[in-house]
Design a protein around this motif. Structure first.
Motif, short mmCIF file in Angstrom:
data_model
loop_
_atom_site.label_atom_id
_atom_site.label_comp_id
_atom_site.label_asym_id
_atom_site.label_seq_id
_atom_site.Cartn_x
_atom_site.Cartn_y
_atom_site.Cartn_z
N THR A 1 0.86 -1.19 0.00
CA THR A 1 0.00 0.00 0.00
C THR A 1 0.89 1.24 0.00
O THR A 1 2.09 1.17 0.31
CB THR A 1 -0.92 0.05 1.22
OG1 THR A 1 -0.14 0.02 2.43
CG2 THR A 1 -1.90 -1.12 1.23
N ASN A 2 0.30 2.36 -0.36
CA ASN A 2 1.04 3.62 -0.30
C ASN A 2 1.23 4.00 1.16
O ASN A 2 0.27 4.00 1.94
CB ASN A 2 0.27 4.71 -1.05
CG ASN A 2 1.09 5.98 -1.23
OD1 ASN A 2 1.47 6.63 -0.25
ND2 ASN A 2 1.36 6.33 -2.47
N PHE B 1 -6.37 -2.55 6.35
CA PHE B 1 -6.60 -2.25 4.94
C PHE B 1 -7.86 -2.96 4.44
O PHE B 1 -8.68 -2.36 3.72
CB PHE B 1 -5.39 -2.70 4.12
CG PHE B 1 -5.60 -2.66 2.63
CD1 PHE B 1 -5.68 -1.46 1.96
CD2 PHE B 1 -5.73 -3.84 1.92
CE1 PHE B 1 -5.89 -1.42 0.59
CE2 PHE B 1 -5.93 -3.82 0.55
CZ PHE B 1 -6.00 -2.61 -0.12
N TYR C 1 -1.86 2.56 6.57
CA TYR C 1 -2.25 1.22 7.02
C TYR C 1 -1.05 0.53 7.68
O TYR C 1 0.06 0.54 7.14
CB TYR C 1 -2.75 0.37 5.85
CG TYR C 1 -3.93 0.97 5.15
CD1 TYR C 1 -5.16 1.10 5.80
CD2 TYR C 1 -3.83 1.43 3.83
CE1 TYR C 1 -6.26 1.66 5.15
CE2 TYR C 1 -4.92 1.98 3.18
CZ TYR C 1 -6.12 2.11 3.84
OH TYR C 1 -7.20 2.68 3.20
N ALA D 1 -1.06 6.31 3.09
CA ALA D 1 -2.42 5.88 3.47
C ALA D 1 -2.48 5.49 4.94
O ALA D 1 -3.57 5.48 5.54
CB ALA D 1 -2.85 4.71 2.60
N ASP E 1 -4.85 1.94 -4.90
CA ASP E 1 -4.75 1.87 -3.44
C ASP E 1 -3.79 0.79 -2.97
O ASP E 1 -3.32 0.83 -1.82
CB ASP E 1 -6.13 1.60 -2.83
CG ASP E 1 -7.12 2.72 -3.16
OD1 ASP E 1 -6.99 3.80 -2.57
OD2 ASP E 1 -8.00 2.49 -4.01
N SER E 2 -3.50 -0.18 -3.82
CA SER E 2 -2.67 -1.32 -3.42
C SER E 2 -2.24 -2.09 -4.65
O SER E 2 -2.80 -1.91 -5.75
CB SER E 2 -3.46 -2.24 -2.47
OG SER E 2 -4.67 -2.65 -3.10
N ALA F 1 -11.30 -1.39 2.81
CA ALA F 1 -11.80 -1.81 1.50
C ALA F 1 -13.24 -2.31 1.58
O ALA F 1 -14.06 -2.03 0.70
CB ALA F 1 -10.89 -2.90 0.93
N PHE G 1 -11.96 0.42 -3.96
CA PHE G 1 -10.53 0.32 -3.70
C PHE G 1 -9.86 -0.34 -4.90
O PHE G 1 -10.25 -1.43 -5.32
CB PHE G 1 -10.25 -0.49 -2.43
CG PHE G 1 -10.15 0.36 -1.20
CD1 PHE G 1 -9.04 0.26 -0.36
CD2 PHE G 1 -11.13 1.28 -0.89
CE1 PHE G 1 -8.93 1.06 0.78
CE2 PHE G 1 -11.04 2.08 0.24
CZ PHE G 1 -9.94 1.97 1.08
N LYS G 2 -8.85 0.31 -5.43
CA LYS G 2 -8.20 -0.13 -6.66
C LYS G 2 -6.97 -0.99 -6.34
O LYS G 2 -6.04 -0.53 -5.70
CB LYS G 2 -7.80 1.07 -7.52
CG LYS G 2 -8.98 1.89 -7.99
CD LYS G 2 -8.52 3.12 -8.75
CE LYS G 2 -9.72 3.98 -9.17
NZ LYS G 2 -9.28 5.22 -9.87
N LYS H 1 -0.49 7.29 -6.20
CA LYS H 1 -1.81 7.20 -5.57
C LYS H 1 -2.94 7.02 -6.59
O LYS H 1 -4.09 7.38 -6.32
CB LYS H 1 -2.09 8.42 -4.69
CG LYS H 1 -1.07 8.64 -3.58
CD LYS H 1 -1.42 9.88 -2.75
CE LYS H 1 -0.37 10.16 -1.70
NZ LYS H 1 -0.67 11.39 -0.92
#
Length: 334
Positions: free
Chosen positions: A132-133, A144, A138, A136, A202-203, A148, A155-156, A199
């Motif tokens: 993940t970024n 996470f 998490y 964010a 999302d992951s 989601a 959530f992408k 960004k």
């Protein structure tokens, strides 16, 4: 009466010719440059591995002819697989392959089977990590997942191609947790990592080698690794973490595990001595200090298989992928 011993003259030329013929029958080697096909785009894990091995072979002078890396990533790797299938009997071409030797035919109906090729050696198994970024915030996988689930299908999750390893892992996460993601396919893991840094997603579930630079730079957080045991390498990669510090997803409450083979193969119809040359070549490659450094840098699990044990592994692994893909609805209906 004493018998005379008659000694026939030895025909030196005949003996030498016979000896050379016998040696050549067991000592084949390429007489022109060898093409190493990478069925994925530049910058991904397979491409990085191919170019690293190319460098190792050159540095240690392990063969007389050069390797030329050729990226053939069209149609999610199908271009490279079909190119190899069409190169029947060509000993001057090999492919660096992964689970796509099963997933692409199962998902597309591609007229290809790994048995169309000649296995050389499996040299490692590769992990996948839930990235993940960092911004964010998490800290744990289930944090996470909870976020989601609160926003289903928004959530992408990025990954390499559709209906391949990253997409499969995404569906396995969904099945295990009830979360629903919007899966975004990219040409390779390098592109997915860039999109996560920006960004735009999302992951992602990149291999370690595809996101190690962003992890080291503090841009990406490694929430968990999708395998039964932690990665064993203990040297610090970031300021505070080693690969071994990343928990498994299972121990973190996310019951999903998946690993991918890294294998080299030749076209079908090659001769046994041609196959043996490359088996011996890769035995030398995996014994070099540079390869051991590469394994640790990219968190690869060393595993060298050839011959009958490798073919048994491939048959079992193929069936496991078929079951995962059937559950995900990815197997094409004919």
């Amino acid at each position: 009466m004493q018998k005379k011993l008659i000694v026939q003259p030895i025909k030196i030329g005949f003996v030498l010719a016979t000896l050379c013929s016998a040696l050549s029958a067991h000592a084949w080697e390429p007489t022109k440059p060898v093409e190493m096909v990478v069925p994925f785009s530049a910058g991904g894990a397979s491409d990085q591995m191919a170019r690293s091995i190319q460098g190792i072979i050159t540095k240690h002078n392990l063969m007389k002819q050069p390797f030329i890396v050729s990226n053939k990533s069209g149609a999610s790797g199908a271009e490279g697989l079909l190119d190899m299938k069409a190169s029947q009997g060509n000993p001057n071409k090999i492919i660096v392959a992964s689970s796509s030797i099963y997933t692409t035919p199962l998902a597309t109906g591609l007229p290809f089977n790994w048995r169309d090729l000649t296995p050389i050696a499996m040299i490692a198994q590769d992990a996948f990590v839930l990235w993940t970024n960092t911004e964010a915030g998490y800290k744990k996988p289930l944090d996470f997942i909870a976020a989601a689930k609160a926003k289903p299908e928004t959530f992408k999750m990025g990954g390499t191609s559709s209906k391949r390893e990253d997409h499969m892992i995404t569906t396995m996460i969904e099945k295990a947790t009830g979360a629903k993601f919007l899966y975004i396919p990219y040409k390779g893991g390098g592109e997915a990592a860039t999109q996560l840094s920006g960004k735009h997603i999302d992951s992602d579930t990149n291999n370690p080698s595809e996101s190690v630079s962003q992890w080291r730079a503090g841009q990406h957080t490694a929430l968990c690794v999708f395998q039964d045991k932690r990665i064993t390498y203990t040297a610090k990669v970031t300021d505070t973490m080693a690969w071994s510090d990343i928990p498994t997803c299972k121990e973190s409450g996310l019951n999903v595990s998946y690993q991918m083979l890294r294998i080299f193969m030749m076209p079908g119809g090659v001769k046994p001595d041609e196959q043996k040359f490359y088996v011996d070549l890769f035995k030398k490659v995996v014994e070099t200090p540079e390869w051991k450094v590469y394994l640790e840098k990219n968190a690869l699990q060393p595993e060298f298989l050839t011959g009958a044990p490798l073919e048994a592994f491939l048959s079992k692994d193929e069936q496991a992928h078929r079951e995962i893909m059937k559950a995900a609805g990815f197997v094409v209906t004919k």
